[in-house]
Design an enzyme around this catalytic site. Structure first.
Site, PDB file in Angstrom:
ATOM      1  N   ASP A  31       0.878  -1.180   0.000  1.00  0.00           N
ATOM      2  CA  ASP A  31       0.000   0.000   0.000  1.00  0.00           C
ATOM      3  C   ASP A  31       0.909   1.222   0.000  1.00  0.00           C
ATOM      4  OD1 ASP A  31      -1.905   2.103   0.865  1.00  0.00           O
ATOM      5  OD2 ASP A  31      -3.226   0.422   1.355  1.00  0.00           O
ATOM      6  N   ASP A  59       4.072   1.866  -4.175  1.00  0.00           N
ATOM      7  CA  ASP A  59       3.010   2.225  -5.115  1.00  0.00           C
ATOM      8  C   ASP A  59       2.952   1.094  -6.150  1.00  0.00           C
ATOM      9  OD1 ASP A  59       1.679   3.409  -7.459  1.00  0.00           O
ATOM     10  OD2 ASP A  59       1.833   5.283  -6.334  1.00  0.00           O
ATOM     11  N   SER A 125     -17.276  -2.925  -8.675  1.00  0.00           N
ATOM     12  CA  SER A 125     -18.299  -2.133  -8.004  1.00  0.00           C
ATOM     13  C   SER A 125     -19.629  -2.241  -8.742  1.00  0.00           C
ATOM     14  CB  SER A 125     -17.823  -0.672  -8.021  1.00  0.00           C
ATOM     15  OG  SER A 125     -18.863   0.184  -7.651  1.00  0.00           O
ATOM     16  N   THR A 127     -21.228   0.067  -9.484  1.00  0.00           N
ATOM     17  CA  THR A 127     -21.250   1.215 -10.388  1.00  0.00           C
ATOM     18  C   THR A 127     -21.127   0.785 -11.856  1.00  0.00           C
ATOM     19  OG1 THR A 127     -20.397   3.472 -10.585  1.00  0.00           O
ATOM     20  CG2 THR A 127     -18.762   1.765 -10.373  1.00  0.00           C
ATOM     21  N   TYR A 150     -14.028   7.418 -12.044  1.00  0.00           N
ATOM     22  CA  TYR A 150     -13.784   6.311 -11.116  1.00  0.00           C
ATOM     23  C   TYR A 150     -14.499   5.049 -11.608  1.00  0.00           C
ATOM     24  CZ  TYR A 150     -14.671   3.117  -7.323  1.00  0.00           C
ATOM     25  OH  TYR A 150     -14.797   1.955  -6.598  1.00  0.00           O
ATOM     26  N   LYS A 154     -13.238   1.088 -13.104  1.00  0.00           N
ATOM     27  CA  LYS A 154     -13.678  -0.241 -12.657  1.00  0.00           C
ATOM     28  C   LYS A 154     -14.191  -1.052 -13.849  1.00  0.00           C
ATOM     29  CE  LYS A 154     -12.623   0.122  -8.426  1.00  0.00           C
ATOM     30  NZ  LYS A 154     -11.485  -0.645  -7.922  1.00  0.00           N
ATOM     31  N   LEU A 201     -22.757   8.102   2.264  1.00  0.00           N
ATOM     32  CA  LEU A 201     -23.829   8.341   3.227  1.00  0.00           C
ATOM     33  C   LEU A 201     -23.427   8.000   4.671  1.00  0.00           C
ATOM     34  CD1 LEU A 201     -26.790   9.095   3.807  1.00  0.00           C
ATOM     35  CD2 LEU A 201     -27.375   6.704   3.361  1.00  0.00           C
ATOM     36  N   ARG A 232     -30.343   1.803  -1.797  1.00  0.00           N
ATOM     37  CA  ARG A 232     -29.090   1.086  -2.055  1.00  0.00           C
ATOM     38  C   ARG A 232     -29.043  -0.217  -1.264  1.00  0.00           C
ATOM     39  NH1 ARG A 232     -29.322   4.639  -5.081  1.00  0.00           N
ATOM     40  NH2 ARG A 232     -27.775   6.233  -5.652  1.00  0.00           N
ATOM     41  N   ASP A 296     -26.429  10.489  -9.563  1.00  0.00           N
ATOM     42  CA  ASP A 296     -27.069   9.478  -8.716  1.00  0.00           C
ATOM     43  C   ASP A 296     -28.214   8.787  -9.457  1.00  0.00           C
ATOM     44  OD1 ASP A 296     -25.501   9.671  -6.483  1.00  0.00           O
ATOM     45  OD2 ASP A 296     -26.959  10.771  -5.261  1.00  0.00           O
TER      46      ASP A 296
HETATM   47  P1  NAD Z   1      -9.531   2.725   0.620  1.00  0.00           P
HETATM   48  O1  NAD Z   1      -9.160   3.996  -0.018  1.00  0.00           O
HETATM   49  O2  NAD Z   1      -9.800   2.717   2.084  1.00  0.00           O
HETATM   50  O3  NAD Z   1      -8.424   1.618   0.313  1.00  0.00           O
HETATM   51  C1  NAD Z   1      -7.691   1.605  -0.883  1.00  0.00           C
HETATM   52  C2  NAD Z   1      -6.222   1.514  -0.511  1.00  0.00           C
HETATM   53  O4  NAD Z   1      -5.440   1.531  -1.713  1.00  0.00           O
HETATM   54  C3  NAD Z   1      -5.741   2.708   0.322  1.00  0.00           C
HETATM   55  O5  NAD Z   1      -5.122   2.220   1.501  1.00  0.00           O
HETATM   56  C4  NAD Z   1      -4.750   3.441  -0.582  1.00  0.00           C
HETATM   57  O6  NAD Z   1      -3.707   4.026   0.158  1.00  0.00           O
HETATM   58  C5  NAD Z   1      -4.298   2.325  -1.504  1.00  0.00           C
HETATM   59  N1  NAD Z   1      -3.811   2.756  -2.827  1.00  0.00           N
HETATM   60  C6  NAD Z   1      -4.434   3.573  -3.720  1.00  0.00           C
HETATM   61  N2  NAD Z   1      -3.677   3.715  -4.821  1.00  0.00           N
HETATM   62  C7  NAD Z   1      -2.553   2.982  -4.630  1.00  0.00           C
HETATM   63  C8  NAD Z   1      -1.393   2.717  -5.411  1.00  0.00           C
HETATM   64  N3  NAD Z   1      -1.217   3.267  -6.609  1.00  0.00           N
HETATM   65  N4  NAD Z   1      -0.452   1.887  -4.902  1.00  0.00           N
HETATM   66  C9  NAD Z   1      -0.600   1.322  -3.677  1.00  0.00           C
HETATM   67  N5  NAD Z   1      -1.670   1.539  -2.901  1.00  0.00           N
HETATM   68  C10 NAD Z   1      -2.637   2.357  -3.367  1.00  0.00           C
HETATM   69  O7  NAD Z   1     -10.791   2.137  -0.170  1.00  0.00           O
HETATM   70  P2  NAD Z   1     -11.734   0.907   0.179  1.00  0.00           P
HETATM   71  O8  NAD Z   1     -13.086   1.446   0.480  1.00  0.00           O
HETATM   72  O9  NAD Z   1     -11.076  -0.017   1.128  1.00  0.00           O
HETATM   73  O10 NAD Z   1     -11.838   0.243  -1.261  1.00  0.00           O
HETATM   74  C11 NAD Z   1     -11.008  -0.824  -1.658  1.00  0.00           C
HETATM   75  C12 NAD Z   1     -11.285  -1.148  -3.112  1.00  0.00           C
HETATM   76  O11 NAD Z   1     -12.660  -1.472  -3.270  1.00  0.00           O
HETATM   77  C13 NAD Z   1     -11.018   0.018  -4.066  1.00  0.00           C
HETATM   78  O12 NAD Z   1     -10.467  -0.494  -5.252  1.00  0.00           O
HETATM   79  C14 NAD Z   1     -12.403   0.575  -4.306  1.00  0.00           C
HETATM   80  O13 NAD Z   1     -12.486   1.226  -5.546  1.00  0.00           O
HETATM   81  C15 NAD Z   1     -13.239  -0.673  -4.285  1.00  0.00           C
HETATM   82  N6  NAD Z   1     -14.649  -0.421  -3.954  1.00  0.00           N
HETATM   83  C16 NAD Z   1     -14.939   0.291  -2.835  1.00  0.00           C
HETATM   84  C17 NAD Z   1     -16.264   0.576  -2.519  1.00  0.00           C
HETATM   85  C18 NAD Z   1     -16.606   1.426  -1.334  1.00  0.00           C
HETATM   86  O14 NAD Z   1     -17.707   1.987  -1.305  1.00  0.00           O
HETATM   87  N7  NAD Z   1     -15.754   1.544  -0.331  1.00  0.00           N
HETATM   88  C19 NAD Z   1     -17.277   0.077  -3.348  1.00  0.00           C
HETATM   89  C20 NAD Z   1     -16.937  -0.669  -4.480  1.00  0.00           C
HETATM   90  C21 NAD Z   1     -15.609  -0.909  -4.770  1.00  0.00           C
HETATM   91  C1  WQD Z   2     -25.861   6.410  -1.063  1.00  0.00           C
HETATM   92  C2  WQD Z   2     -27.188   7.153  -1.085  1.00  0.00           C
HETATM   93  C3  WQD Z   2     -27.049   9.312  -2.134  1.00  0.00           C
HETATM   94  C4  WQD Z   2     -24.419  11.125   0.863  1.00  0.00           C
HETATM   95  C5  WQD Z   2     -20.883   5.231  -4.210  1.00  0.00           C
HETATM   96  C6  WQD Z   2     -20.139   5.049  -5.502  1.00  0.00           C
HETATM   97  C7  WQD Z   2     -20.058   3.592  -5.836  1.00  0.00           C
HETATM   98  C8  WQD Z   2     -19.485   2.785  -4.670  1.00  0.00           C
HETATM   99  C9  WQD Z   2     -20.193   3.056  -3.390  1.00  0.00           C
HETATM  100  C10 WQD Z   2     -17.129   2.592  -4.975  1.00  0.00           C
HETATM  101  C11 WQD Z   2     -27.471   7.873  -2.412  1.00  0.00           C
HETATM  102  C12 WQD Z   2     -27.394   9.453  -0.672  1.00  0.00           C
HETATM  103  C13 WQD Z   2     -25.218  10.257   0.151  1.00  0.00           C
HETATM  104  C14 WQD Z   2     -25.028  12.241   1.508  1.00  0.00           C
HETATM  105  C15 WQD Z   2     -27.171  11.493   0.691  1.00  0.00           C
HETATM  106  N1  WQD Z   2     -18.127   3.124  -4.411  1.00  0.00           N
HETATM  107  N2  WQD Z   2     -26.564  10.419   0.071  1.00  0.00           N
HETATM  108  N3  WQD Z   2     -26.379  12.371   1.388  1.00  0.00           N
HETATM  109  O1  WQD Z   2     -23.575   6.830  -4.541  1.00  0.00           O
HETATM  110  O2  WQD Z   2     -24.612   4.583  -3.993  1.00  0.00           O
HETATM  111  O3  WQD Z   2     -22.204   4.730  -4.376  1.00  0.00           O
HETATM  112  O4  WQD Z   2     -20.226   4.489  -3.167  1.00  0.00           O
HETATM  113  O5  WQD Z   2     -17.131   1.808  -5.866  1.00  0.00           O
HETATM  114  O6  WQD Z   2     -19.257   3.502  -6.957  1.00  0.00           O
HETATM  115  O7  WQD Z   2     -20.820   5.750  -6.509  1.00  0.00           O
HETATM  116  O8  WQD Z   2     -23.113   5.681  -2.315  1.00  0.00           O
HETATM  117  O9  WQD Z   2     -22.974   6.418   0.024  1.00  0.00           O
HETATM  118  O10 WQD Z   2     -22.484   8.091  -1.808  1.00  0.00           O
HETATM  119  O11 WQD Z   2     -24.830   7.298  -1.479  1.00  0.00           O
HETATM  120  O12 WQD Z   2     -28.379  11.657   0.630  1.00  0.00           O
HETATM  121  O13 WQD Z   2     -24.378  13.087   2.146  1.00  0.00           O
HETATM  122  O14 WQD Z   2     -27.143   8.195  -0.094  1.00  0.00           O
HETATM  123  O15 WQD Z   2     -27.737  10.264  -2.887  1.00  0.00           O
HETATM  124  O16 WQD Z   2     -28.849   7.797  -2.637  1.00  0.00           O
HETATM  125  P1  WQD Z   2     -23.470   5.515  -3.888  1.00  0.00           P
HETATM  126  P2  WQD Z   2     -23.262   6.912  -1.340  1.00  0.00           P
END
Ligand code: NAD
Ligand code: WQD
Length: 339
Positions: A31, A59, A125, A127, A150, A154, A201, A232, A296
């Site tokens: 990381d 990195d 995701s 998404t 973003y 993905k 959220l 969601r 959204d």
């Molecule tokens: P996070 O930011 O807490 O963790 C990601 C980690 O990756 C961080 O510790 C960051 O320092 C590290 N990182 C980023 N770029 C890097 C690089 N170039 N080299 C080495 N390390 C690097 O995020 P998270 O919520 O734990 O998410 C983990 C994964 O899941 C991500 O790929 C994210 O896109 C995906 N994801 C997250 C969510 C969500 O809502 N949290 C939803 C869907 C998918």
């Molecule tokens: C959830 C709901 C907002 C904040 C995002 C990324 C998705 C994935 C997960 C990484 C929605 C509403 C939110 C606030 C609100 N991440 N909201 N007030 O948008 O479903 O997904 O995170 O992959 O790619 O797009 O999640 O938690 O932002 O929103 O009303 O201050 O809450 O409009 O309906 P989302 P979220």
């Protein structure tokens, strides 16, 4: 198995490390700490009774640095979390997002194959479905248009990994499409630690409840949902973590390419979450209705049946558990990992 965990210091990574060790796996973390702190890994070790997890502050775009890690360890598989994930920031800084997420993954999979490791679980995701064509969303639902860089990374990385597997069937690629991860480890020692004003959220709710934010803005109450607010599929991060342990089964069975939705299958609106949070924790969350947020969608929840049928995985925790554990983390760590 010995697993390389990229992005292991982050929110989902730390919780997954715990579940991997509980299941008897060995892990190594890479990381660059761009969105995390070393303290999170210290706490993971504590929660595991002192297990030392080798950590490299590298990195993933650094080919030389990554190659050294592979020279020191022989990995059976990689769980690839490393990436930038803030939707709004990705709109403002598209190049940085494409560069980090795309180039990072290109270097990683190249170094993996050069070192004979062709098993990867990729954090995708919900998404990628865009505004979904089918609700509840199955894996057969066509991918949609992602409204931000973003999401594009993905979706494109899914295609890249699919092509890599097609070209070389020795690869096993598992694409896990996470829905909305929230919650935290029940100890309250690790959790989500967003920089600045939260986009998502649940961290906004917990920061409002702890007094760091004045009120939650609810983005729109005129969606075609039961109360007009967005719906969601929230999933407890510990359930998400165990999904990765289960996904190793697809690798052991040499499935080639496998795609799974990782959610609970239940949809909750913004106001449902606010109400559940207040009920579970006995705290008030002041809110007001604001305009819709650009990009959204109204409703997004999955059908998680495939993960149950093929991996034997299903979510164990409900919305109240998620609200309780998110709050437990926030109230015990009002400033996240900072003292
Ligand atoms: P996070 O930011 O807490 O963790 C990601 C980690 O990756 C961080 O510790 C960051 O320092 C590290 N990182 C980023 N770029 C890097 C690089 N170039 N080299 C080495 N390390 C690097 O995020 P998270 O919520 O734990 O998410 C983990 C994964 O899941 C991500 O790929 C994210 O896109 C995906 N994801 C997250 C969510 C969500 O809502 N949290 C939803 C869907 C998918
Ligand atoms: C959830 C709901 C907002 C904040 C995002 C990324 C998705 C994935 C997960 C990484 C929605 C509403 C939110 C606030 C609100 N991440 N909201 N007030 O948008 O479903 O997904 O995170 O992959 O790619 O797009 O999640 O938690 O932002 O929103 O009303 O201050 O809450 O409009 O309906 P989302 P979220």
């Amino acid at each position: 198995m010995k697993i390389l965990v990229t992005g292991g210091a982050g929110f989902i990574g730390t919780h997954t490390l715990i579940e991997l060790h509980k299941a008897g796996h060995e892990t190594v973390v890479v990381d660059n700490l761009v969105n995390s702190q070393k303290e999170s890994l210290k706490r993971v070790s504590e929660l595991l009774g002192g297990v030392e997890i080798p950590f490299y502050q590298v990195d993933i775009r650094d080919r030389e640095g990554l190659t050294k890690v592979f020279q020191e360890h022989k990995f059976d598989a990689c769980i690839h979390f490393a990436g930038l994930k803030a939707v709004g920031e990705s709109v403002a800084k598209p190049l940085e997002y494409y560069e980090n997420n795309m180039s990072g993954t290109f270097v990683l999979i190249d170094v993996m194959r050069q070192n004979g490791c062709k098993n990867i679980i990729f954090s995708s995701s919900a998404t990628v479905y865009g505004d979904p064509a089918i609700i509840p969303i199955t894996e057969e639902c066509p991918k949609g248009h992602c409204t931000n860089p973003y999401g594009q990374t993905k979706s494109m990385l899914e295609e890249v990994l699919t092509d890599v597997q097609k070209a070389d069937p020795e690869w096993n690629v598992v694409l896990l499409r996470y829905f909305n991860p929230i919650g935290a480890h029940k100890s309250g020692r690790i959790g989500e630690n967003p920089n600045g004003i939260p986009n998502n959220l649940m961290p906004y709710i917990t920061q409002t409840a702890v007094g760091k934010r004045q009120e939650l803005g609810v983005f729109g109450n005129d969606y075609p949902t039961h109360d007009g607010t967005g719906v969601r599929d929230y999933i407890h991060v510990v359930d998400l973590a165990t999904a990765h342990v289960a996904a190793l089964k697809a690798i052991a069975e040499k499935k080639g390419l496998a795609i799974y939705n990782i959610g609970t299958g239940h949809g909750y609106s913004v106001l449902d979450v606010v109400n559940a949070f207040e009920k579970a924790n006995g705290v008030k969350v002041p809110y007001s209705i604001k305009p819709r947020r650009a990009g959204d969608i109204a409703t997004c929840y999955c059908n998680p049946a495939k993960a149950l049928a093929e991996l034997g995985w299903e979510a164990q925790y409900g919305i109240e558990d998620m609200c309780r554990d998110s709050w437990n983390w926030q109230k015990n760590n009002p400033n996240g990992y900072e003292a």
